[in-house]
Design a protein around this motif. Structure first.
Motif, mmCIF file in Angstrom:
data_model
loop_
_atom_site.group_PDB
_atom_site.id
_atom_site.type_symbol
_atom_site.label_atom_id
_atom_site.label_comp_id
_atom_site.label_asym_id
_atom_site.label_seq_id
_atom_site.Cartn_x
_atom_site.Cartn_y
_atom_site.Cartn_z
ATOM 1 N N GLU A 162 -22.086 96.846 -9.353
ATOM 2 C CA GLU A 162 -21.191 96.178 -10.299
ATOM 3 C C GLU A 162 -19.866 95.788 -9.634
ATOM 4 O O GLU A 162 -18.793 95.864 -10.232
ATOM 5 N N GLY A 163 -19.984 95.376 -8.355
ATOM 6 C CA GLY A 163 -18.824 94.833 -7.635
ATOM 7 C C GLY A 163 -17.770 95.837 -7.235
ATOM 8 O O GLY A 163 -16.640 95.461 -6.916
ATOM 9 N N ASN A 164 -18.120 97.115 -7.179
ATOM 10 C CA ASN A 164 -17.113 98.144 -6.894
ATOM 11 C C ASN A 164 -17.726 99.292 -6.094
ATOM 12 O O ASN A 164 -18.726 99.869 -6.524
ATOM 13 N N GLY A 165 -17.153 99.608 -4.919
ATOM 14 C CA GLY A 165 -17.647 100.758 -4.180
ATOM 15 C C GLY A 165 -17.407 100.682 -2.685
ATOM 16 O O GLY A 165 -17.016 99.644 -2.141
ATOM 17 N N ASN A 166 -17.633 101.814 -2.022
ATOM 18 C CA ASN A 166 -17.507 101.930 -0.573
ATOM 19 C C ASN A 166 -18.863 101.644 0.081
ATOM 20 O O ASN A 166 -19.880 102.237 -0.306
ATOM 21 N N VAL A 167 -18.857 100.765 1.074
ATOM 22 C CA VAL A 167 -20.090 100.335 1.727
ATOM 23 C C VAL A 167 -20.101 100.762 3.188
ATOM 24 O O VAL A 167 -19.108 100.606 3.898
ATOM 25 N N ALA A 168 -21.240 101.303 3.631
ATOM 26 C CA ALA A 168 -21.464 101.601 5.045
ATOM 27 C C ALA A 168 -22.502 100.618 5.570
ATOM 28 O O ALA A 168 -23.572 100.454 4.963
ATOM 29 N N ILE A 169 -22.200 99.943 6.665
ATOM 30 C CA ILE A 169 -23.119 98.953 7.246
ATOM 31 C C ILE A 169 -23.725 99.509 8.529
ATOM 32 O O ILE A 169 -23.011 99.969 9.426
ATOM 33 N N ILE A 170 -25.048 99.461 8.605
ATOM 34 C CA ILE A 170 -25.757 99.871 9.817
ATOM 35 C C ILE A 170 -26.268 98.615 10.512
ATOM 36 O O ILE A 170 -27.142 97.908 10.005
ATOM 37 N N VAL A 199 -16.326 100.941 4.713
ATOM 38 C CA VAL A 199 -15.614 102.140 5.165
ATOM 39 C C VAL A 199 -16.206 102.703 6.456
ATOM 40 O O VAL A 199 -15.547 103.460 7.170
ATOM 41 N N LEU A 200 -17.449 102.333 6.767
ATOM 42 C CA LEU A 200 -18.112 102.804 7.981
ATOM 43 C C LEU A 200 -19.031 101.704 8.496
ATOM 44 O O LEU A 200 -19.656 100.983 7.705
ATOM 45 N N GLN A 201 -19.118 101.572 9.813
ATOM 46 C CA GLN A 201 -20.009 100.580 10.400
ATOM 47 C C GLN A 201 -20.343 100.985 11.829
ATOM 48 O O GLN A 201 -19.461 101.312 12.621
ATOM 49 N N SER A 202 -21.636 100.972 12.152
ATOM 50 C CA SER A 202 -22.068 101.295 13.521
ATOM 51 C C SER A 202 -23.500 100.810 13.697
ATOM 52 O O SER A 202 -24.182 100.458 12.732
ATOM 53 N N THR A 203 -23.949 100.801 14.946
ATOM 54 C CA THR A 203 -25.317 100.374 15.232
ATOM 55 C C THR A 203 -26.271 101.558 15.269
ATOM 56 O O THR A 203 -25.898 102.663 15.659
ATOM 57 N N ASN A 217 -24.451 112.074 10.508
ATOM 58 C CA ASN A 217 -23.072 112.207 10.990
ATOM 59 C C ASN A 217 -22.076 111.696 9.956
ATOM 60 O O ASN A 217 -21.019 112.311 9.744
ATOM 61 N N TRP A 218 -22.392 110.582 9.334
ATOM 62 C CA TRP A 218 -21.499 110.042 8.318
ATOM 63 C C TRP A 218 -21.364 110.987 7.127
ATOM 64 O O TRP A 218 -20.264 111.193 6.605
ATOM 65 N N LEU A 219 -22.477 111.551 6.705
ATOM 66 C CA LEU A 219 -22.433 112.469 5.565
ATOM 67 C C LEU A 219 -21.627 113.725 5.888
ATOM 68 O O LEU A 219 -20.863 114.223 5.052
ATOM 69 N N GLN A 220 -21.783 114.204 7.112
ATOM 70 C CA GLN A 220 -21.026 115.390 7.522
ATOM 71 C C GLN A 220 -19.529 115.118 7.593
ATOM 72 O O GLN A 220 -18.710 116.015 7.374
ATOM 73 N N ALA A 221 -19.156 113.860 7.858
ATOM 74 C CA ALA A 221 -17.737 113.505 7.948
ATOM 75 C C ALA A 221 -17.053 113.517 6.584
ATOM 76 O O ALA A 221 -15.820 113.584 6.505
ATOM 77 N N GLY A 222 -17.837 113.441 5.521
ATOM 78 C CA GLY A 222 -17.273 113.584 4.180
ATOM 79 C C GLY A 222 -16.726 112.319 3.539
ATOM 80 O O GLY A 222 -16.162 112.383 2.441
ATOM 81 N N GLN A 223 -16.889 111.179 4.179
ATOM 82 C CA GLN A 223 -16.416 109.917 3.604
ATOM 83 C C GLN A 223 -17.241 109.536 2.367
ATOM 84 O O GLN A 223 -18.469 109.650 2.374
ATOM 85 N N GLN A 224 -16.572 109.105 1.312
ATOM 86 C CA GLN A 224 -17.271 108.644 0.114
ATOM 87 C C GLN A 224 -18.036 107.357 0.439
ATOM 88 O O GLN A 224 -17.467 106.378 0.915
ATOM 89 N N ILE A 225 -19.339 107.374 0.182
ATOM 90 C CA ILE A 225 -20.195 106.215 0.433
ATOM 91 C C ILE A 225 -20.975 105.918 -0.840
ATOM 92 O O ILE A 225 -21.659 106.792 -1.381
ATOM 93 N N LEU A 249 -29.500 111.229 -3.006
ATOM 94 C CA LEU A 249 -30.263 110.000 -3.193
ATOM 95 C C LEU A 249 -29.859 109.259 -4.470
ATOM 96 O O LEU A 249 -29.888 108.022 -4.508
ATOM 97 N N ASP A 250 -29.478 109.990 -5.504
ATOM 98 C CA ASP A 250 -29.077 109.353 -6.760
ATOM 99 C C ASP A 250 -27.650 108.828 -6.718
ATOM 100 O O ASP A 250 -27.220 108.130 -7.641
ATOM 101 N N GLU A 251 -26.922 109.148 -5.643
ATOM 102 C CA GLU A 251 -25.514 108.766 -5.564
ATOM 103 C C GLU A 251 -25.268 107.538 -4.683
ATOM 104 O O GLU A 251 -24.207 106.920 -4.756
ATOM 105 N N ILE A 252 -26.233 107.194 -3.820
ATOM 106 C CA ILE A 252 -26.016 106.149 -2.822
ATOM 107 C C ILE A 252 -27.119 105.094 -2.903
ATOM 108 O O ILE A 252 -28.303 105.414 -2.842
ATOM 109 N N THR A 253 -26.714 103.847 -3.041
ATOM 110 C CA THR A 253 -27.644 102.718 -3.003
ATOM 111 C C THR A 253 -28.010 102.424 -1.551
ATOM 112 O O THR A 253 -27.133 102.372 -0.684
#
Length: 322
Positions: A162-170, A199-203, A217-225, A249-253
Motif C-alpha cells: 500500500e505504498g509504504n514500507g522499508n525495502v531490501a533489494i537483492i 534500506v538495504l541492498q547487496s548482491t 545477515n540482514w535479519l541479524q542486523a535488526g533493520q526493519q524490513i 514470513l507473515d511480516e515480510i513480502t
C-alpha cells in the motif's frame, strides 16, 4: 507432479554441466564434437553459464529445439560467467567457421567486443536473453525487457505494501544486464512512492544459497524490513528460507523474477508473494529457429517476448503451463 519435474530438471542440469566440462572451452558435448557428418551446417551456442535454474531451462529448451533440425550440428559451450573464457570459446567457433552463433552474454562490458569480433568475420549472430548497448549490431536479438520486469515486480510490491514500507533489494551479479535493468525498473517505481525506502541492498550473485546467507545477515542486523525484492527467483527463495526460519514470513513480502517451478510451488503454498514470468522456452526455441534461418541465409528479425506478472490470483495458470 511439480516436484518430479524439478528433480528431473536438476538431473539434466548436472549431466549437462559434466558433459560441457568434459569438452573444454568451446567444443560442446562429446557427441557433437565427434559428429562424423561433414554435410551438416554448424551452429555454435555460447552460454554465459548454466549455474542457475533459469539458464538451465534455456539450455534444455535449446537442446529440444535443436533436435528438430537434424541437418544442423549444435555445439554448446559454457562460459561459467567468465567473459574472457566466453571470448575464447567464440574465437573457437570462428576458427571452426561455424555457420551461425547463438550468444548469451556473460556481461554488458565484454559483450560488444565479442559481437564486433563475430561481425568482423561476417558470421550471423543471434543474441539471446541479455541485451547491451550495441545489441542492435547483432543479426537479431531474442529476449525480454529486463526493465519491464523490474517495473512490473516493484509495482506489485508497492501495491501489496500500500505504498509504504522499508525495502531490501537483492541484486544479481553486478554488471549483468538483467541486474542493471531490473534494479533500474525497481528504482523507477520507488521514485513514485516517497513512503517506500530502500534500506538495504547487496548482491547475492543469482544464487539461492547466497540469498539465504545475505538475508540471515540482514535479519541479524535488526533493520526493519517490509519487503525483499530480488532480481531473480533463486535469490528470493534463499531469502524466503531465511525469513521463514526466523519466523517472519507473515511480516515480510518477498518478490522474485522468472516464475521457476520452485517459485510457483512456493507461491501456491502462500510463501512467495510476487514473481514475474520470463519465458525461457520461448527465448530458447526462438533463438535456435532464428539461428537456423540465418545460417540458411534467410532474413531474421529481433523478437521481444513479454514478461507476465504472477501473484496469488493467477499462479495456477502458470503452474498448469509448467
Amino acid at each position: 507432479m511439480m516436484v518430479n519435474k524439478n528433480v528431473f530438471s536438476l538431473i539434466l542440469s548436472l549431466v549437462m554441466v559434466f558433459m560441457l566440462a568434459a569438452c573444454g572451452e568451446g567444443e560442446g558435448t562429446s557427441s557433437e564434437a565427434e559428429s562424423s557428418s561433414g554435410d551438416k551446417k554448424v551452429i555454435g551456442v555460447s552460454l554465459s553459464s548454466v549455474s542457475d535454474t533459469f539458464r538451465t531451462f534455456i539450455y534444455d529448451a535449446m537442446n529440444k529445439e535443436a533436435a528438430n533440425h537434424p541437418d544442423f550440428e549444435f555445439v554448446f559451450s559454457d562460459a561459467q560467467d567468465d567473459s574472457s573464457k566466453q571470448m575464447n570459446q567464440v574465437e573457437n567457433f570462428i576458427t571452426r567457421n561455424v555457420d551461425a552463433i547463438i550468444f548469451m552474454p556473460v556481461d554488458t562490458v565484454a559483450a560488444p567486443d565479442i559481437l564486433n569480433r563475430v561481425n568482423e568475420v561476417e558470421i550471423p549472430i543471434i543474441v539471446v536473453n541479455q541485451t547491451f548497448e550495441e545489441v542492435d549490431q547483432a543479426t537479431a536479438f531474442v529476449g525480454s525487457s529486463s526493465l519491464e520486469a523490474g517495473l512490473m515486480q516493484m509495482e506489485e510490491v508497492a501495491k501489496q505494501l500500500e505504498g509504504n514500507g522499508n525495502v531490501a533489494i537483492i541484486d544479481g551479479t553486478l554488471g549483468h544486464e538483467a541486474q542493471i535493468k531490473r534494479t533500474e525498473g525497481n528504482m523507477q517505481i520507488l521514485d513514485e512512492h516517497p513512503d517506500m525506502e530502500v534500506v538495504l541492498q547487496s548482491t547475492a550473485e543469482w544464487s539461492r544459497n547466497e540469498g539465504m546467507n545475505l538475508m540471515e545477515n540482514w535479519l541479524q542486523a535488526g533493520q526493519q524490513i517490509d519487503a525483499v525484492v530480488a532480481n531473480n527467483d533463486e535469490m528470493a527463495i534463499g531469502a524466503l528460507l531465511a525469513i521463514e526460519a526466523a519466523g517472519k514470513l507473515d511480516e515480510i513480502t518477498v518478490a522474485g523474477i522468472d516464475a521457476t517451478p520452485d517459485a510457483l510451488d512456493l507461491m501456491k503454498s502462500g510463501k512467495l508473494d510476487v514473481t514475474v514470468f520470463q519465458d525461457a522456452k520461448g527465448q530458447a526455441t526462438t533463438s535456435v529457429q532464428l539461428a537456423v534461418k540465418a545460417a540458411n541465409k534467410e532474413e531474421v528479425e529481433t523478437v521481444m517476448i513479454p514478461f507476465q506478472l504472477v501473484n496469488q490470483e493467477n499462479v495456477d495458470e502458470f503452474i498448469e503451463d509448467n
